[in-house]
Motif scaffolding. Structure first.
Motif, PDB file in Angstrom:
ATOM      1  N   GLY A 129       5.984 -20.677 -26.543  1.00  0.00           N
ATOM      2  CA  GLY A 129       6.934 -21.676 -26.082  1.00  0.00           C
ATOM      3  C   GLY A 129       6.896 -21.780 -24.570  1.00  0.00           C
ATOM      4  N   LEU A 130       7.786 -22.584 -24.029  1.00  0.00           N
ATOM      5  CA  LEU A 130       7.811 -22.807 -22.588  1.00  0.00           C
ATOM      6  C   LEU A 130       9.184 -23.313 -22.174  1.00  0.00           C
ATOM      7  N   ASP A 131       9.824 -22.598 -21.258  1.00  0.00           N
ATOM      8  CA  ASP A 131      11.069 -23.065 -20.661  1.00  0.00           C
ATOM      9  C   ASP A 131      10.736 -23.811 -19.374  1.00  0.00           C
ATOM     10  N   ILE A 132      11.118 -25.071 -19.309  1.00  0.00           N
ATOM     11  CA  ILE A 132      10.828 -25.909 -18.137  1.00  0.00           C
ATOM     12  C   ILE A 132      12.093 -25.996 -17.299  1.00  0.00           C
ATOM     13  N   LYS A 133      12.035 -25.466 -16.097  1.00  0.00           N
ATOM     14  CA  LYS A 133      13.199 -25.434 -15.214  1.00  0.00           C
ATOM     15  C   LYS A 133      13.255 -26.732 -14.404  1.00  0.00           C
ATOM     16  N   VAL A 134      14.087 -27.654 -14.839  1.00  0.00           N
ATOM     17  CA  VAL A 134      14.229 -28.954 -14.194  1.00  0.00           C
ATOM     18  C   VAL A 134      15.494 -28.947 -13.334  1.00  0.00           C
ATOM     19  N   VAL A 167      20.348 -15.541 -29.630  1.00  0.00           N
ATOM     20  CA  VAL A 167      20.800 -14.169 -29.380  1.00  0.00           C
ATOM     21  C   VAL A 167      21.716 -14.105 -28.171  1.00  0.00           C
ATOM     22  N   ARG A 168      21.727 -15.153 -27.355  1.00  0.00           N
ATOM     23  CA  ARG A 168      22.585 -15.160 -26.166  1.00  0.00           C
ATOM     24  C   ARG A 168      23.952 -15.795 -26.427  1.00  0.00           C
ATOM     25  N   GLN A 169      24.185 -16.251 -27.643  1.00  0.00           N
ATOM     26  CA  GLN A 169      25.484 -16.824 -27.984  1.00  0.00           C
ATOM     27  C   GLN A 169      26.413 -15.751 -28.546  1.00  0.00           C
ATOM     28  N   SER A 170      27.674 -15.836 -28.203  1.00  0.00           N
ATOM     29  CA  SER A 170      28.617 -14.792 -28.610  1.00  0.00           C
ATOM     30  C   SER A 170      29.867 -15.321 -29.302  1.00  0.00           C
ATOM     31  N   SER A 171      30.035 -16.633 -29.400  1.00  0.00           N
ATOM     32  CA  SER A 171      31.224 -17.202 -30.024  1.00  0.00           C
ATOM     33  C   SER A 171      31.334 -16.736 -31.477  1.00  0.00           C
ATOM     34  N   ILE A 229      20.191 -27.050 -46.296  1.00  0.00           N
ATOM     35  CA  ILE A 229      20.577 -27.783 -45.097  1.00  0.00           C
ATOM     36  C   ILE A 229      20.480 -26.827 -43.915  1.00  0.00           C
ATOM     37  N   PHE A 230      19.848 -27.281 -42.829  1.00  0.00           N
ATOM     38  CA  PHE A 230      19.658 -26.446 -41.646  1.00  0.00           C
ATOM     39  C   PHE A 230      20.418 -27.034 -40.463  1.00  0.00           C
ATOM     40  N   VAL A 231      21.093 -26.151 -39.742  1.00  0.00           N
ATOM     41  CA  VAL A 231      21.837 -26.526 -38.535  1.00  0.00           C
ATOM     42  C   VAL A 231      21.411 -25.579 -37.417  1.00  0.00           C
ATOM     43  N   SER A 232      21.019 -26.136 -36.279  1.00  0.00           N
ATOM     44  CA  SER A 232      20.744 -25.314 -35.097  1.00  0.00           C
ATOM     45  C   SER A 232      21.942 -25.391 -34.164  1.00  0.00           C
ATOM     46  N   ALA A 233      22.507 -24.227 -33.825  1.00  0.00           N
ATOM     47  CA  ALA A 233      23.711 -24.190 -33.002  1.00  0.00           C
ATOM     48  C   ALA A 233      23.407 -24.058 -31.519  1.00  0.00           C
ATOM     49  N   PHE A 234      22.144 -24.175 -31.148  1.00  0.00           N
ATOM     50  CA  PHE A 234      21.818 -24.137 -29.719  1.00  0.00           C
ATOM     51  C   PHE A 234      20.639 -25.052 -29.434  1.00  0.00           C
ATOM     52  N   ASP A 235      20.609 -25.535 -28.197  1.00  0.00           N
ATOM     53  CA  ASP A 235      19.573 -26.452 -27.747  1.00  0.00           C
ATOM     54  C   ASP A 235      18.817 -25.771 -26.618  1.00  0.00           C
ATOM     55  N   SER A 236      17.507 -25.616 -26.776  1.00  0.00           N
ATOM     56  CA  SER A 236      16.700 -24.928 -25.765  1.00  0.00           C
ATOM     57  C   SER A 236      15.917 -25.886 -24.881  1.00  0.00           C
ATOM     58  N   ALA A 237      16.123 -27.199 -25.061  1.00  0.00           N
ATOM     59  CA  ALA A 237      15.381 -28.195 -24.287  1.00  0.00           C
ATOM     60  C   ALA A 237      15.812 -28.162 -22.821  1.00  0.00           C
ATOM     61  N   PRO A 238      14.992 -28.721 -21.916  1.00  0.00           N
ATOM     62  CA  PRO A 238      15.376 -28.755 -20.498  1.00  0.00           C
ATOM     63  C   PRO A 238      16.717 -29.447 -20.279  1.00  0.00           C
ATOM     64  N   TYR A 265      19.304 -15.397 -36.201  1.00  0.00           N
ATOM     65  CA  TYR A 265      19.308 -15.357 -34.746  1.00  0.00           C
ATOM     66  C   TYR A 265      17.902 -15.562 -34.215  1.00  0.00           C
ATOM     67  N   PHE A 266      17.795 -16.347 -33.147  1.00  0.00           N
ATOM     68  CA  PHE A 266      16.493 -16.656 -32.558  1.00  0.00           C
ATOM     69  C   PHE A 266      16.462 -16.244 -31.091  1.00  0.00           C
ATOM     70  N   ASP A 267      15.324 -15.696 -30.699  1.00  0.00           N
ATOM     71  CA  ASP A 267      15.130 -15.258 -29.327  1.00  0.00           C
ATOM     72  C   ASP A 267      13.777 -15.767 -28.858  1.00  0.00           C
ATOM     73  N   GLY A 268      13.784 -16.523 -27.790  1.00  0.00           N
ATOM     74  CA  GLY A 268      12.520 -17.041 -27.267  1.00  0.00           C
ATOM     75  C   GLY A 268      12.729 -18.294 -26.454  1.00  0.00           C
ATOM     76  N   ALA A 269      11.631 -18.763 -25.874  1.00  0.00           N
ATOM     77  CA  ALA A 269      11.657 -19.966 -25.046  1.00  0.00           C
ATOM     78  C   ALA A 269      11.713 -21.218 -25.920  1.00  0.00           C
ATOM     79  N   HIS A 270      11.940 -22.370 -25.281  1.00  0.00           N
ATOM     80  CA  HIS A 270      11.866 -23.636 -25.999  1.00  0.00           C
ATOM     81  C   HIS A 270      10.486 -23.741 -26.650  1.00  0.00           C
ATOM     82  N   PRO A 271      10.378 -24.121 -27.924  1.00  0.00           N
ATOM     83  CA  PRO A 271      11.343 -24.857 -28.755  1.00  0.00           C
ATOM     84  C   PRO A 271      12.141 -24.019 -29.752  1.00  0.00           C
ATOM     85  N   ALA A 272      12.591 -22.834 -29.352  1.00  0.00           N
ATOM     86  CA  ALA A 272      13.339 -21.972 -30.275  1.00  0.00           C
ATOM     87  C   ALA A 272      14.564 -22.664 -30.852  1.00  0.00           C
ATOM     88  N   GLY A 273      15.167 -23.594 -30.091  1.00  0.00           N
ATOM     89  CA  GLY A 273      16.368 -24.265 -30.559  1.00  0.00           C
ATOM     90  C   GLY A 273      16.126 -25.437 -31.486  1.00  0.00           C
TER      91      GLY A 273
END
Length: 449
Positions: free
Chosen positions: A10-15, A194-198, A150-159, A211-219
């Motif tokens: 993956g790749l996290d793009i810091k914009v 893994v960084r969410q705590s709610s 049915i799948f729900v992603s509770a986090f968005d890893s996009a820029p 739980y998912f750990d990693g860069a985009h597109p993990a979300g």
């Protein structure tokens, strides 16, 4: 914490222009619109005409192939226009909002006493069914086919993505009600970072939490499906955004539709980043003044910078958009010394610039492609950012060749165009990867349906 899935690609793009946690006050829009193109796979039939009055939750158009699936007005008001394009294609239906909003009452629901059929019927009548997407084909689902899950992603890893925990704050009970309703239809999977705590996420009931750990597109929900329970030929799964689960929860607990979103205002072209409370389909002009665009040569994007749609000030916020990004257009292709410049302040995936020496930092990105399309090179650059168990280059070549059998064998039933957004970003050949994948899915759907 159990069921942690570590993604190593993956790749996290810091914009530049990430949203602050501040709430940005915006005025109500003077015009709202519902656009059929936001609900891919639907053949719309408009059921209103200009000067008709509609309540929030009143139908604007239906799906010709499944008339029971309705698409409703996000606000109460007077229908202003039905805009059509080439071959009378419906582009949007616009509504002038009332000063005092009135919503159609669908009745408060006792979810525990409902079955799958009654939940689905309510979602179709209230206009929320159209917010589901189906794999395969990445279209609005066929209501006659029961999904496997049915799948729900509770986090968005996009820029520049919004933090869903900020959106969720104060709506935890509503979110659980939405999950309870989904669980009545099919086995529901919730993807959490893994960084969410709610506790509303980590202790959610009636769902399987991964739980998912990693860069985009993990979300991305497609990546999560691939890691948890891949889609095989003949199977159907549904996906829906976490924000839309809130829509469902509000319907169940209040009996009325409420399409209010807390969207992120982002990008270096926005002088005031943060979170704004707006209703789906709001005209951009209504809150563009609050964003204080840093210049005229800016591109406004409804959605994230990798998969969103360019919009003008007189355009409208997309039905699925959770952020509005503003980045420099930079239409001037001429640069002093061109490619020979050392470029300390520009990002490069393959370390072509010296900027990599300065570690992780935010970069200024503009809308230029910086090159023309060339033949695809089998260099492995797609594989480095594509964590799904699929060979992306080979799948794309099969789509280009129109080879249905190869497309099936290479996993096209699992994917959506957004899954390939990073491949398009890193592509040195400047290939429109997402467009190719969309064409492949349409080709397969025409062949199989």
């Amino acid at each position: 914490m159990t069921n942690v899935i570590k993604l190593r690609k993956g790749l996290d793009i810091k914009v530049k222009g990430a949203p602050t946690t501040d709430k940005v006050a915006v005025k109500s829009a003077a015009l709202y619109a519902l656009m059929p193109d936001d609900f891919y796979g639907v053949t719309p039939k408009v059921v209103v005409k200009p000067e008709d009055h509609v309540e929030a939750g009143g139908a604007l158009f239906i799906d010709k192939n499944h008339p029971e699936v309705k698409f409703v007005s996000p606000v109460s008001g007077t229908v202003k226009s039905v805009t059509r394009g080439a071959r009378r294609k419906v582009m949007n239906v616009t509504v002038l909002p009332d000063t005092e909003q009135v919503a159609r009452d669908f009745g408060v629901q006792n979810i525990a006493s409902m079955d799958a059929k009654s939940v689905q019927a309510l979602l179709m009548e209230s206009g929320l069914f159209g917010y589901f997407r189906q794999r395969p084909y990445d279209v609005v689902p066929d209501p006659s086919i029961k999904p496997r899950a049915i799948f729900v992603s509770a986090f968005d890893s996009a820029p520049l993505a919004p933090d869903f925990e900020i959106v969720l704050k104060g709506q935890e009970t509503v979110f659980q009600a939405g999950l309870d309703a989904l669980a009545k239809i099919a086995q529901t999977y919730l993807g959490v970072s893994v960084r969410q705590s709610s506790a509303a996420l980590t202790a959610a009931k009636n769902v399987e939490i991964n739980y998912f750990d990693g860069a985009h597109p993990a979300g991305l929900v497609g990546v999560q499906i691939n890691q948890v329970a891949p889609v095989n030929k003949g199977e159907v799964v549904w996906t829906i955004g976490a924000e839309e689960v809130l829509f469902i929860g509000r319907l169940m607990t209040t009996g009325k539709v409420d399409f209010t979103r807390l969207i992120a205002l982002t990008g270096e072209g926005t002088k005031q980043t943060g979170y704004a409370e707006v209703v789906v389909g709001a005209q951009i002009e209504s809150f563009a003044s609050n964003m204080e665009l840093a210049g005229d040569a800016m591109r406004i994007i409804s959605g994230n910078v990798l998969t969103g749609d360019q919009v003008q000030r007189d355009g409208f916020l997309g039905a699925h958009s959770t952020q509005l990004a503003v980045i420099p257009e930079n239409a001037d292709p001429d640069e002093p010394f061109g490619w020979i410049m050392p470029r300390f302040n520009q990002f490069s995936v393959n370390r072509s610039y010296f900027s990599w020496l300065f570690g992780k930092k935010e970069y200024s990105f503009d809308a230029r492609i910086k090159g023309s399309e060339r033949h695809m090179i089998m260099s492995g650059e797609y594989d480095a950012v594509f964590p799904m168990d699929i060979l992306p280059e080979f799948l794309l070549k099969a789509i280009i060749a129109g080879n249905i059998d190869e497309m099936e064998a290479l996993g096209i039933y699992e994917v959506a165009p957004e899954d390939f957004a990073l491949c398009e970003f890193v592509c040195s050949s400047k290939v429109e990867v997402q467009r190719i994948v969309r064409e492949g899915l349409d080709m397969l759907r025409d062949e199989m349906c």
